[in-house]
Scaffold this motif. Sequence first.
Motif, mmCIF file in Angstrom:
data_model
loop_
_atom_site.group_PDB
_atom_site.id
_atom_site.type_symbol
_atom_site.label_atom_id
_atom_site.label_comp_id
_atom_site.label_asym_id
_atom_site.label_seq_id
_atom_site.Cartn_x
_atom_site.Cartn_y
_atom_site.Cartn_z
ATOM 1 N N ARG A 72 -0.258 5.144 4.159
ATOM 2 C CA ARG A 72 0.671 4.587 5.045
ATOM 3 C C ARG A 72 0.652 5.429 6.277
ATOM 4 O O ARG A 72 0.570 6.487 6.437
ATOM 5 C CB ARG A 72 2.209 4.630 4.623
ATOM 6 C CG ARG A 72 3.205 4.107 5.355
ATOM 7 C CD ARG A 72 4.605 4.500 4.822
ATOM 8 N NE ARG A 72 5.021 3.913 3.870
ATOM 9 C CZ ARG A 72 5.609 4.437 2.696
ATOM 10 N NH1 ARG A 72 5.732 5.695 2.757
ATOM 11 N NH2 ARG A 72 6.033 3.854 1.614
ATOM 12 N N CYS A 73 0.607 4.768 7.441
ATOM 13 C CA CYS A 73 0.332 5.212 8.824
ATOM 14 C C CYS A 73 1.701 6.150 9.219
ATOM 15 O O CYS A 73 2.724 5.425 8.833
ATOM 16 C CB CYS A 73 0.239 4.298 9.801
ATOM 17 S SG CYS A 73 0.267 4.830 11.613
ATOM 18 N N THR A 74 1.414 7.083 9.718
ATOM 19 C CA THR A 74 2.616 8.102 9.887
ATOM 20 C C THR A 74 3.359 7.796 11.079
ATOM 21 O O THR A 74 4.507 7.847 11.255
ATOM 22 C CB THR A 74 2.434 9.648 10.000
ATOM 23 O OG1 THR A 74 1.054 9.780 10.847
ATOM 24 C CG2 THR A 74 2.331 10.387 8.652
ATOM 25 N N SER A 75 2.691 6.677 12.078
ATOM 26 C CA SER A 75 3.368 6.439 13.462
ATOM 27 C C SER A 75 4.124 5.179 13.383
ATOM 28 O O SER A 75 5.173 4.992 13.388
ATOM 29 C CB SER A 75 2.330 6.461 14.471
ATOM 30 O OG SER A 75 1.786 7.623 14.517
ATOM 31 N N CYS A 76 3.305 4.256 12.515
ATOM 32 C CA CYS A 76 4.026 2.757 12.665
ATOM 33 C C CYS A 76 4.472 2.276 11.241
ATOM 34 O O CYS A 76 5.071 1.058 10.992
ATOM 35 C CB CYS A 76 3.042 1.871 13.219
ATOM 36 S SG CYS A 76 1.822 1.119 12.166
ATOM 37 N N GLY A 77 3.855 3.106 10.273
ATOM 38 C CA GLY A 77 4.291 2.611 8.852
ATOM 39 C C GLY A 77 3.360 1.498 8.269
ATOM 40 O O GLY A 77 3.838 1.276 7.204
ATOM 41 N N LEU A 88 -7.801 5.877 9.986
ATOM 42 C CA LEU A 88 -7.423 5.527 11.612
ATOM 43 C C LEU A 88 -6.610 4.133 11.296
ATOM 44 O O LEU A 88 -7.367 3.222 10.769
ATOM 45 C CB LEU A 88 -8.836 5.518 12.068
ATOM 46 C CG LEU A 88 -8.625 5.077 13.996
ATOM 47 C CD1 LEU A 88 -8.176 6.407 14.424
ATOM 48 C CD2 LEU A 88 -10.059 4.762 14.313
ATOM 49 N N CYS A 89 -5.429 4.219 11.635
ATOM 50 C CA CYS A 89 -4.486 3.007 11.401
ATOM 51 C C CYS A 89 -4.857 1.874 12.281
ATOM 52 O O CYS A 89 -5.365 1.788 13.583
ATOM 53 C CB CYS A 89 -3.367 3.306 11.881
ATOM 54 S SG CYS A 89 -1.928 1.924 11.798
ATOM 55 N N PRO A 90 -5.269 0.869 11.497
ATOM 56 C CA PRO A 90 -5.902 -0.562 12.423
ATOM 57 C C PRO A 90 -4.794 -1.351 13.047
ATOM 58 O O PRO A 90 -5.119 -2.124 13.916
ATOM 59 C CB PRO A 90 -6.396 -1.387 11.174
ATOM 60 C CG PRO A 90 -5.727 -0.826 9.988
ATOM 61 C CD PRO A 90 -5.215 0.411 10.178
ATOM 62 N N TYR A 91 -3.580 -0.978 12.733
ATOM 63 C CA TYR A 91 -2.332 -1.407 13.484
ATOM 64 C C TYR A 91 -2.031 -0.898 14.929
ATOM 65 O O TYR A 91 -1.908 -1.406 15.702
ATOM 66 C CB TYR A 91 -1.342 -1.473 12.763
ATOM 67 C CG TYR A 91 -1.473 -2.194 11.388
ATOM 68 C CD1 TYR A 91 -1.914 -3.556 11.324
ATOM 69 C CD2 TYR A 91 -1.296 -1.466 10.191
ATOM 70 C CE1 TYR A 91 -1.980 -4.079 10.053
ATOM 71 C CE2 TYR A 91 -1.859 -2.044 9.004
ATOM 72 C CZ TYR A 91 -1.944 -3.187 8.613
ATOM 73 O OH TYR A 91 -2.468 -3.903 7.381
ATOM 74 N N CYS A 92 -2.002 0.650 14.992
ATOM 75 C CA CYS A 92 -1.563 0.945 16.340
ATOM 76 C C CYS A 92 -2.584 2.125 16.577
ATOM 77 O O CYS A 92 -2.454 2.779 17.692
ATOM 78 C CB CYS A 92 -0.365 1.569 15.903
ATOM 79 S SG CYS A 92 -0.497 3.191 14.835
ATOM 80 N N GLY A 93 -3.708 2.508 15.857
ATOM 81 C CA GLY A 93 -4.813 3.259 16.203
ATOM 82 C C GLY A 93 -4.588 4.927 16.106
ATOM 83 O O GLY A 93 -5.247 5.800 16.475
HETATM 84 ZN ZN LIG Z 1 -0.280 2.756 12.830
#
Ligand SMILES: [Zn+2]
Length: 114
Positions: A72-77, A88-93
Amino acid sequence: MHEGSFARAIILTASKEAEKAGIKEIKRIKVAIGEIHAVVDEFLITVFDMMKGEYGLEKASLEVEKIPLKVRCTSCGGIYSPEEPIFLCPYCGAMGGEVLQGEELHIISIEGEK
Ligand SMILES: [Zn+2]
């Protein structure tokens, strides 16, 4: 190449658990291994088969259940399955994330004769 130490750990843990459960002869060991450990199933089973005789588990077969990695991305969830060792989050980078699953390393079940 750490399948050897995994196989040994599985054998030792299974033997101990079987003893506690009163199982005299182990027939089947089922393990859950998270993707993060980068274990090659086929290789682990081959190594297990090579080693089991030494520990008196000649009759035992090993079954591996792979648990896919989920983060789970810590920035965008956002929840994703990283293919690289670097998250590396594919949604927000954003880099980094909290591991939800994929770190498992345990025995699911031991079957055998009492
Ligand atoms: Zn993210």
